[in-house]
Scaffold this motif. Structure first.
Motif, PDB file in Angstrom:
ATOM      1  N   LYS A  84       4.314  13.124 -15.059  1.00 59.24           N
ATOM      2  CA  LYS A  84       4.141  11.668 -15.209  1.00 59.24           C
ATOM      3  C   LYS A  84       5.402  10.898 -14.850  1.00 59.24           C
ATOM      4  O   LYS A  84       5.328   9.845 -14.217  1.00 59.24           O
ATOM      5  N   TRP A  85       6.570  11.386 -15.264  1.00 63.13           N
ATOM      6  CA  TRP A  85       7.811  10.646 -15.011  1.00 63.13           C
ATOM      7  C   TRP A  85       8.129  10.584 -13.516  1.00 63.13           C
ATOM      8  O   TRP A  85       8.680   9.603 -13.034  1.00 63.13           O
ATOM      9  N   VAL A  86       7.708  11.640 -12.775  1.00 64.24           N
ATOM     10  CA  VAL A  86       7.903  11.645 -11.323  1.00 64.24           C
ATOM     11  C   VAL A  86       6.937  10.661 -10.673  1.00 64.24           C
ATOM     12  O   VAL A  86       7.313   9.908  -9.768  1.00 64.24           O
ATOM     13  N   GLN A  87       5.697  10.645 -11.142  1.00 62.96           N
ATOM     14  CA  GLN A  87       4.702   9.710 -10.621  1.00 62.96           C
ATOM     15  C   GLN A  87       5.125   8.261 -10.872  1.00 62.96           C
ATOM     16  O   GLN A  87       4.925   7.387 -10.031  1.00 62.96           O
ATOM     17  N   LYS A  91       6.001   5.604  -8.139  1.00 63.10           N
ATOM     18  CA  LYS A  91       4.968   4.560  -8.240  1.00 63.10           C
ATOM     19  C   LYS A  91       3.629   5.031  -7.688  1.00 63.10           C
ATOM     20  O   LYS A  91       2.972   4.336  -6.908  1.00 63.10           O
ATOM     21  N   THR A  92       3.243   6.232  -8.102  1.00 63.79           N
ATOM     22  CA  THR A  92       1.942   6.773  -7.671  1.00 63.79           C
ATOM     23  C   THR A  92       0.975   6.927  -8.841  1.00 63.79           C
ATOM     24  O   THR A  92      -0.155   7.371  -8.655  1.00 63.79           O
ATOM     25  N   GLU A  93       1.412   6.562 -10.061  1.00 61.78           N
ATOM     26  CA  GLU A  93       0.583   6.799 -11.247  1.00 61.78           C
ATOM     27  C   GLU A  93      -0.658   5.914 -11.314  1.00 61.78           C
ATOM     28  O   GLU A  93      -1.667   6.295 -11.889  1.00 61.78           O
ATOM     29  N   ASN A  94      -0.626   4.724 -10.700  1.00 62.14           N
ATOM     30  CA  ASN A  94      -1.759   3.799 -10.794  1.00 62.14           C
ATOM     31  C   ASN A  94      -2.573   3.707  -9.502  1.00 62.14           C
ATOM     32  O   ASN A  94      -3.386   2.805  -9.352  1.00 62.14           O
ATOM     33  N   LEU A  95      -2.328   4.605  -8.572  1.00 58.16           N
ATOM     34  CA  LEU A  95      -3.095   4.587  -7.318  1.00 58.16           C
ATOM     35  C   LEU A  95      -4.512   5.083  -7.564  1.00 58.16           C
ATOM     36  O   LEU A  95      -4.734   6.009  -8.351  1.00 58.16           O
ATOM     37  N   SER A  96      -5.479   4.457  -6.890  1.00 60.98           N
ATOM     38  CA  SER A  96      -6.888   4.847  -7.073  1.00 60.98           C
ATOM     39  C   SER A  96      -7.152   6.249  -6.532  1.00 60.98           C
ATOM     40  O   SER A  96      -7.941   7.005  -7.090  1.00 60.98           O
ATOM     41  N   GLU A  97      -6.484   6.595  -5.432  1.00 60.48           N
ATOM     42  CA  GLU A  97      -6.628   7.930  -4.863  1.00 60.48           C
ATOM     43  C   GLU A  97      -5.309   8.683  -4.943  1.00 60.48           C
ATOM     44  O   GLU A  97      -4.241   8.086  -4.812  1.00 60.48           O
ATOM     45  N   LYS A  98      -5.415   9.973  -5.158  1.00 60.24           N
ATOM     46  CA  LYS A  98      -4.217  10.795  -5.218  1.00 60.24           C
ATOM     47  C   LYS A  98      -3.539  10.810  -3.844  1.00 60.24           C
ATOM     48  O   LYS A  98      -4.184  11.058  -2.832  1.00 60.24           O
ATOM     49  N   PRO A  99      -2.219  10.513  -3.819  1.00 58.75           N
ATOM     50  CA  PRO A  99      -1.538  10.480  -2.515  1.00 58.75           C
ATOM     51  C   PRO A  99      -1.458  11.871  -1.880  1.00 58.75           C
ATOM     52  O   PRO A  99      -1.384  12.884  -2.586  1.00 58.75           O
ATOM     53  N   THR A 100      -1.477  11.896  -0.568  1.00 60.35           N
ATOM     54  CA  THR A 100      -1.359  13.166   0.146  1.00 60.35           C
ATOM     55  C   THR A 100       0.086  13.671   0.068  1.00 60.35           C
ATOM     56  O   THR A 100       1.006  12.921  -0.290  1.00 60.35           O
ATOM     57  N   LYS A 111      12.867   6.705  -1.405  1.00 56.41           N
ATOM     58  CA  LYS A 111      13.567   6.584  -2.688  1.00 56.41           C
ATOM     59  C   LYS A 111      14.964   7.191  -2.591  1.00 56.41           C
ATOM     60  O   LYS A 111      15.938   6.627  -3.097  1.00 56.41           O
ATOM     61  N   PHE A 112      15.075   8.324  -1.914  1.00 55.87           N
ATOM     62  CA  PHE A 112      16.383   8.979  -1.732  1.00 55.87           C
ATOM     63  C   PHE A 112      17.340   8.054  -0.975  1.00 55.87           C
ATOM     64  O   PHE A 112      18.502   7.893  -1.364  1.00 55.87           O
ATOM     65  N   LEU A 113      16.847   7.434   0.107  1.00 52.25           N
ATOM     66  CA  LEU A 113      17.693   6.537   0.899  1.00 52.25           C
ATOM     67  C   LEU A 113      18.126   5.314   0.094  1.00 52.25           C
ATOM     68  O   LEU A 113      19.287   4.892   0.170  1.00 52.25           O
ATOM     69  N   SER A 114      17.214   4.740  -0.702  1.00 54.89           N
ATOM     70  CA  SER A 114      17.559   3.549  -1.481  1.00 54.89           C
ATOM     71  C   SER A 114      18.565   3.873  -2.581  1.00 54.89           C
ATOM     72  O   SER A 114      19.509   3.112  -2.806  1.00 54.89           O
ATOM     73  N   VAL A 115      18.400   5.024  -3.247  1.00 54.41           N
ATOM     74  CA  VAL A 115      19.349   5.425  -4.301  1.00 54.41           C
ATOM     75  C   VAL A 115      20.709   5.754  -3.690  1.00 54.41           C
ATOM     76  O   VAL A 115      21.754   5.393  -4.242  1.00 54.41           O
TER      77      VAL A 115
END
Length: 198
Positions: A84-87, A91-100, A111-115
């Protein structure tokens, strides 16, 4: 992790490094009362980020360790995308479909580039503010070590604390004087490092 449009991001990344180098130099010299941009040319600006990173082995080592640690952390995250903490992080926890898997890799890369960009910005600003305050405080409290000798083309020699230099000027404080002085490189014959007694 997957990085999209990396070939386009690299020049943009270097541009950000140059801007951060300018900001770092400006902040550092602001504390000692010098507008460095008036005394710098284009080449000084372009090599500023590289010279900052390679100025001391500890700085380069610390920066490399930070990026490596961050990379290892994101590899760990990529193997725990069902948590859950990774999702939440991606920001994939509230998506209607599971991301590929492909979408997750792209999100991880972004996320790596922004951090990493945030860390680099903090790194440069931290060096500028920290060193600027340290040098300014030492000058005002008369606690600096005059460990350089400058001989000018007029054969006049001064014992100084060398603040820094660029391709056109050197910045220093002369022994017995708290004012920052600027001399063109062309007027300098030699700069000698004086060994201080332990």
């Amino acid at each position: 992790m997957k990085f999209t449009n990396l070939e386009r991001l690299l020049p943009f990344g270097y541009l950000i490094l140059v801007i951060l180098g300018i900001v770092k130099e400006s902040v550092f010299y602001y504390f000692i009362g010098v507008n460095i941009l008036k005394y710098s040319n284009l080449m000084d600006v372009l090599i500023s980020p590289i010279s900052d990173l390679t100025s001391h082995p500890i700085v380069l080592g610390g920066f490399s360790f930070y990026v490596l640690l961050l990379y290892i952390y994101f590899i760990y995250i990529s193997k725990n995308t069902d948590k859950k903490w990774v999702q939440k992080l991606l920001k994939t926890e509230n998506l209607s479909e599971k991301p590929t898997d492909e979408e997750i890799k792209i999100r991880l890369g972004n996320k790596f580039l922004s951090v990493t960009a945030f860390g680099v910005m903090t790194f440069f600003l931290g060096i500028g503010i920290g060193n600027g305050k340290k040098v300014s405080g030492a000058i005002n409290a008369n606690k600096i070590k005059y460990n350089h000798s400058i001989t000018f083309s007029s054969n006049k020699t001064k014992i100084v604390y060398l603040i820094g230099s660029n391709s056109a000027n050197i910045f220093y404080v002369e022994k017995g004087n708290k004012n920052v002085k600027i001399s063109p490189i062309g007027a300098v014959e030699t700069i000698e490092f004086l060994k201080t007694k332990k």
